[in-house]
Design a protein around this motif. Structure first.
Motif: not given
Lengths: 277, 182
Positions: B13-18, B21-25, B33-43
């Motif tokens: 979760t921490f890695l995806v958040l980083v 908040s950097t590349v994603g934004l 912009h993309p929402d990569l955190m959403l990948l966590l519940p999907i996966a």
């Protein structure tokens, strides 16, 4: 029998998680202790995460730029070809000089905001555009340690930019006046007509409400904050200029749209007005 | 969920958040912009089924809520429902169709695409229900596309990472989804 039982347990878990989420939303929205707790959590998380984010950002920015370049490749290719033809002769030194001068112009402009009178301000740099797809916000590099607090108005060289909605130790989130949650008490004309300017989303003009039919409205007329006693802004800050006005048959108010005075695409530097209602 | 799993989930979760908040934004298309955190519940839904999807969604959503200027808890609610939904739909599909495997690249991509679109719509509708009506006035099509496409492309690595975090082997995902492991 194991499967239905497991299914019921899963369903129970989800129902509980949904109820917990709804409770959190309700507590945070109602203000009071719940709101203070969530705001404190956000502040702490931001203060801890900010240095990590900045460090990683510096390390991997080239990768982000490459991604962004790949996504915008067709537009960039075209732009590149045009740029090569027109500015090929310019040297890096000149470009850097221009960039510095532009930043200086913006900062200097912020030093001479006559409409603020003697109100104290803090100049801040925009460090990020909003982290949510559903809110029109920016993040600035000044926070509570610089005197910034939730509710303070934020202005740019042209006029009102928005309002501080979250304040951390060294950063703050500013809701832009185009955000759908933004509502600003304004006045225009002489004698002053009162109205309310509401954000309609990024890139869209503001909607101006509560102007009764028959009120004289001129295109290009300036809307300024009305500074009413219970208002959220001091009086006289330029907000927007009227871009269209019409009265649909039978309507109870004139349908007015207005373009923000401040250029919201040029917000490298802004001023936080140290003023609270 | 065991202690080591929780630690691995926290790290992921921490890695995806980083990254978010950097590349994603930095990636912006049409203002979204993309929402990569959403990948966590999907996966998690794909790998561990509805229960894991809901729990991971709730946790990842709460973390995301700390960093977005929106009603606190709204992301947690949306992600919980999405994680649960992905796991539940996949479990239903696995019962009626042979060979449904949350680890297969095409299924992971397809589910991430659909779930991301649904998540964006769900977030706006839930937001409107709690007084944020302006969310429904936004260009949801653009936001959904900008969120869904990167998530579909990154679904396979996300599933691999979630296999590691939940301590499930690639075969385990199929078993969890079909319910053949008791």
């Amino acid at each position: 029998m194991a499967k239905p039982r497991r299914g019921r347990r899963t369903l129970t878990t989800v129902v509980i998680l949904v109820l917990v989420s709804v409770s959190i939303i309700t507590l945070a929205q109602r203000g009071g202790v719940g709101s203070r707790v969530t705001s404190g959590l956000r502040s702490a998380a931001n203060d801890v995460f900010d240095p990590i984010q900045r460090g990683v950002d510096n390390l991997i920015r080239p990768i982000g730029n490459a991604f962004a370049g790949a996504v915008n490749y067709p537009a960039l290719s075209k732009e590149n070809a045009e740029l090569r033809q027109t500015v090929g002769a310019l040297r890096q030194q000149v470009l850097e000089g221009q960039s510095v001068r532009q930043q200086l112009r913006q900062i200097t402009a912020l030093e001479h905001l006559t409409y603020l009178g003697s109100l104290p301000t803090v100049t801040a740099e925009t460090v990020a555009i909003g982290p949510s797809n559903f809110a029109d916000t920016i993040t600035i590099d000044k926070g509570r340690s610089d005197g910034v607090a939730v509710g303070m108005p934020v202005v740019g060289a042209g006029g009102l930019v928005g309002q501080v909605v979250l304040a951390y130790n060294h950063q703050a989130t500013v809701r832009l006046l185009t955000d759908g949650q933004s509502k600003i008490g304004v006045q225009f004309g002489n004698p002053a007509n009162l109205a309310s300017a509401t954000g309609q989303g990024q890139g869209d003009p503001l909607a101006v409400d509560f102007v009764v039919p028959g009120t004289p409205v001129k295109k290009g007329e300036l809307l300024t904050t009305n500074g009413l006693a219970d208002g959220e802004y001091p009086p006289g800050i330029p907000v927007a200029t009227i871009s269209s006005a019409s009265t649909p048959a039978g309507a109870g108010q004139i349908s007015i749209t207005a373009e923000p005075v401040a250029d919201l695409d040029q917000l490298a530097y802004v001023d936080v007005v140290l003023w609270l209602s | 969920m065991t202690g080591p799993n929780l630690v691995r989930l926290a790290v992921l979760t921490f890695l995806v958040l980083v990254i978010q908040s950097t590349v994603g934004l930095d990636i912006r298309v049409g203002g979204a912009h993309p929402d990569l955190m959403l990948l966590l519940p999907i996966a998690a839904g794909l790998v561990g089924g509805p229960n894991a999807g809901a729990w991971v969604g709730f946790g990842a959503g709460l973390v995301a809520d700390l960093f977005v200027p929106a009603p606190f808890g709204l992301t947690a609610l949306t992600y919980t429902l999405v994680g649960f939904g992905v796991g539940a739909v996949l479990a239903l599909a696995a019962r009626s169709l042979a060979g449904v495997d949350g680890n297969s690249w095409w299924l992971a991509g397809l589910v991430a695409l659909a779930a991301s679109v649904i998540a964006v719509m769900l977030y706006a509708v839930l937001g409107a229900l709690i007084g944020q009506e302006q969310m429904l006035k936004l260009d949801l099509g653009v936001i959904a596309a900008v969120v869904a496409v990167p998530n579909a492309l990154l679904a396979v690595p996300a599933v691999r990472a979630m296999n590691w975090a939940l301590g499930v082997g690639p075969r385990g995902a199929e078993h969890r989804v079909t319910g053949s492991r008791s």
